[in-house]
Design a protein around this motif. Sequence first.
Motif, PDB file in Angstrom:
ATOM      1  N   LEU A   1     -24.346   1.562  11.335  1.00 12.21           N
ATOM      2  CA  LEU A   1     -23.399   1.281  10.455  1.00 12.21           C
ATOM      3  C   LEU A   1     -22.920   2.698   9.795  1.00 12.21           C
ATOM      4  CD1 LEU A   1     -22.156  -1.222   9.121  1.00 12.21           C
ATOM      5  CD2 LEU A   1     -23.615  -0.975   7.284  1.00 12.21           C
ATOM      6  N   GLN A   2     -21.562   2.726  10.052  1.00 14.33           N
ATOM      7  CA  GLN A   2     -20.991   3.836   9.328  1.00 14.33           C
ATOM      8  C   GLN A   2     -20.336   3.641   7.944  1.00 14.33           C
ATOM      9  OE1 GLN A   2     -20.834   6.924  10.889  1.00 14.33           O
ATOM     10  NE2 GLN A   2     -21.807   5.676  12.774  1.00 14.33           N
ATOM     11  N   VAL A   3     -21.283   4.304   6.951  1.00 15.12           N
ATOM     12  CA  VAL A   3     -20.759   3.783   5.651  1.00 15.12           C
ATOM     13  C   VAL A   3     -19.902   5.089   4.841  1.00 15.12           C
ATOM     14  CG1 VAL A   3     -21.360   3.351   3.228  1.00 15.12           C
ATOM     15  CG2 VAL A   3     -22.782   2.169   5.416  1.00 15.12           C
ATOM     16  N   ASP A   4     -18.739   4.828   4.513  1.00 17.31           N
ATOM     17  CA  ASP A   4     -17.982   5.744   3.828  1.00 17.31           C
ATOM     18  C   ASP A   4     -17.757   5.421   2.518  1.00 17.31           C
ATOM     19  OD1 ASP A   4     -15.799   7.529   3.004  1.00 17.31           O
ATOM     20  OD2 ASP A   4     -15.216   7.749   4.747  1.00 17.31           O
ATOM     21  N   GLU A   5     -18.593   5.825   1.528  1.00 17.53           N
ATOM     22  CA  GLU A   5     -18.666   5.452   0.295  1.00 17.53           C
ATOM     23  C   GLU A   5     -17.440   6.052  -0.718  1.00 17.53           C
ATOM     24  OE1 GLU A   5     -22.425   7.243  -1.334  1.00 17.53           O
ATOM     25  OE2 GLU A   5     -23.475   5.713  -0.019  1.00 17.53           O
ATOM     26  N   PHE A   6     -16.627   7.083  -0.146  1.00 17.03           N
ATOM     27  CA  PHE A   6     -15.456   7.412  -0.660  1.00 17.03           C
ATOM     28  C   PHE A   6     -14.454   6.667  -0.275  1.00 17.03           C
ATOM     29  CE2 PHE A   6     -11.723  10.340  -0.632  1.00 17.03           C
ATOM     30  CZ  PHE A   6     -11.708  10.674  -2.115  1.00 17.03           C
ATOM     31  N   LEU A   7     -14.297   6.412   0.916  1.00 15.93           N
ATOM     32  CA  LEU A   7     -13.152   5.309   1.410  1.00 15.93           C
ATOM     33  C   LEU A   7     -13.341   3.945   1.299  1.00 15.93           C
ATOM     34  CD1 LEU A   7     -11.929   6.900   4.606  1.00 15.93           C
ATOM     35  CD2 LEU A   7     -10.693   7.173   2.736  1.00 15.93           C
ATOM     36  N   GLU A   8     -14.709   3.720   0.525  1.00 14.05           N
ATOM     37  CA  GLU A   8     -15.163   2.290   0.523  1.00 14.05           C
ATOM     38  C   GLU A   8     -14.945   1.425   1.766  1.00 14.05           C
ATOM     39  OE1 GLU A   8     -13.640   0.800  -3.286  1.00 14.05           O
ATOM     40  OE2 GLU A   8     -14.187   2.549  -4.329  1.00 14.05           O
TER      41      GLU A   8
END
Length: 886
Positions: free
Chosen positions: A472-479
């Motif tokens: 799972l690619q999680v991008d906290e910045f781009l939500e």
Amino acid sequence: MTYIYDFSEGAKEWSDLLGGKGANLAEMTALHLPVPNGFTITTEACKDYLKESSGLNEKLINEIRQHIQSLEQQTMKVLGDAEDPLLISVRSGSKFSMPGMMDTILNLGLNDETVVGLAEKTGNSRFAYDCYRRLLQMFGDVVWGIDKNKFEDQLSFYKSQKGYTIDTEMTAEDWQYLVDVYKGIYMETLHKHFPQNPMEQLFHSVEAVFRSWNNKRAKTYRRLHDISDDLGTAVNIQEMVFGNSGLDSGTGVAFTRNPSTGEKGIFGEFLINAQGEDVVAGIRTPQPIAALKKSMPEIYAEFCEISEQLEQHYQDMQDIEFTIENKKLYILQTRNGKRTAKASFKICINLVEEGVISKEAGLQRITPTMITQLLHPVFEEEALKAAVPFVKGLPASPGAASGQVYFTAEAAKAASDRGEKVILVRQETSPEDIEGMVVSEGIVTSRGGMTSHAAVVARGMGVCCVAGCEELQVDEFLEQASCGDVTFGTGDVISVDGTSGLLYQGSIPKKEGEEQELLNKVLDWAQELSTLEVYGNAETPEDIQTALKLGAKGIGLARTEHMFFGEERISEVRKMILAVDQKGLRKPLEQLKKYQKNDFKEIFQLMEERPCTVRLLDPPLHEFLPKAEREIEDLAIATNRTPAQIRKRISELAEQNPMLGHRGCRLAVSIPQIYQMQTAAIIEAAIEVSQSSGFSVVPEIMIPLVSTDKEMSLLRKQLEETIEVIFELYGHRISYKIGTMIETPRACLTAAEISQSSDFFSFGTNDLTQLTYGFSRDDSAKFLNEYLNLKLLPSDPFQHLDEKGVGQLIQQAVDGITASKGAAQIGVCGEAGGDPQSIRFLRKLPISYVSCSPFRIPAAILTIAQEEIKEQAGKLKILNKLIKEV
Ligand code: ADP
Ligand code: MG
Ligand code: MG
């Protein structure tokens, strides 16, 4: 070895050879229950068939012929006889029941000639042709792979032409016509006739059942249920009885107790004038079993009696198939019924109370998984079957949750305040995220293993969690998070299964856990038998209450740093960290002491006189400092500094390897005031609670991450001095203990020396595993999967204790401690303390207790009791053998 056993020869213990169905048919025959005659072809015959791949061998063909002959003698009917033909069913059945996974053929022995005989003999040609068309349909489908729908379509087409809505409207002539249509389907699809010779029908069918062992359905079922592919299936050949021979006939399935609630009493379904397949296939809607009581009261009474007998005999809830032919009852199958976790508990408790089984036997039937299912919400089975998961991570904390996704703790908190159900999705979590984690229904991380922050904290809170979803690619910045073609963002709904580690899109209905009474009963029995105590890892009042409710006899690990994160406290903690001199330190420490003392008083009050181990500050200081720019600015204002000064301090504290850095007792070596403050708070709280409540509180103060005896003796001396000052101040002395948390390999190797200045010992297996392997707890998810796939490791060592390496270190430490101190208080407070497999190893060391997250306590208690029972049974066996020898 023979390939075939008559039902009169076998027994229930032979399920390896005869399959579950065959073994139980034999057992029921021996009990003189009304079971139609028959015989079983063994799983060995199946295995040989699958190995040889050259059709049925000579030996098997001969044995089948012989057994058909004796079946003809038993039933006084002959296969293929034109006047009174023997008809048989060919039924698959392996060692473990795989309901509906493999194939059965009914009414075998019918052909153009015998169908006339059957019609005349029964005076019911409608029935005879109905049976024949069923055979054509089942044989076509199972043996020669003709699509079932071809038959179904013709039937529907015919019915609609005739203006019929249900099968029972079909007349003898209608079925007879359809038989011809069905034969046409054979010619059309295969250019072959349906075999008229009954022996030929039989041989084909036996082969088909053997082959069905390897059909896709069966293979998938076995994979999902961990059933070996090597077992093979048996084949049961049995005289047919007819539930479809009129209005005083019928067929049904019943459980001796309710499989979803466990309530005692017959629970089942029944269809008048129908053959077995009709109930399962859902062609007609069956009536509740009570309908049988009304229409055939004597039969119902007979059935109840047999159910009772079977339950007593098997000592468990039974799932029974039966058929009534012209007011005569036949039993066609029995097996231990599948049931929900709740029903398992209920049935087990009732069987013990009814005197059917002993407490010990009852306890052996409960599994840790059943406890988990009882305590945590689970997804509804049907809904879960229909849902398709999009990624799998580690099943870090059990339970089931659906909710809207948020990528930061603050957003999660805000959403929860708005009344939303929240799933917190992050790359990993840290202590700062606590407030967001507490309000979440479920937590998902893309990094970190079974002992990562997210996993440990979620388990502690009983919140469901899937950790280490590497795909799972999680991008906290781009939500945003994505895996394959699935992408979701803030506010999207996902479902998290913390028991399987699977994630789903959308919401899945779930049912609640929580059956405290059933659980308590079983835990009481288990605790009567245990020799090893189970404590909880908990520090907040809620967690401590949960731990006590779930059977904890003490607290093995209260982590004081969790108490540093409240809104007011964190700013005092930060002031303390920023202090440059003694003077600057004093004020924030005084503030913190007030908070901590209150916390400890609360804990000691809840714990009364039960043992309670408090661990002093463990994590590196930089974990408490702000990361966001805005927070840095706020802190600068609050402490009269410039943001640049704050940033400088943050970078001073930054470490290359924080896990191996300035933390645990090493902090106390350079800044003794922190541990002294904590110790003062603990001792003052203990004195005050002792004085006000009359309990004698004996606090246990634990020092983390010790690796040398000199560290331990230095810190002990410092703490003792602090304690003496407080005793004098209060004019009151109490007993206390100062102990070591053993979590470095060196501490294990030198435990004998360390034990000189330590009153008790507790193994922190998470750090010990991390340091023994040199595997970072927070990064191991990246590579551990590959290790497991390649079988470089038997299992994740953060999940199940590594007995060979880590276990050996623990053993050495225990030996060292006992050699130098005699019997000592030794516990285990890492995650291994709550893992059944690890507990089986740890209890033999020996140690005095294991301590784990509150929700894992019941399974730990159960495991210990089960081991105890096994050991006692083993001893008894040896004793009996010795007595015999004498
Ligand atoms: P499954 O393992 O899928 O339950 P079974 O072998 O039990 O398959 O058979 C399917 C159906 O056929 C059941 O309803 C069973 O009761 C019925 N059946 C099997 N053998 C006979 C028989 N000899 N007489 C009447 N019905 C039978
Ligand atoms: Mg069956
Ligand atoms: Mg540790």
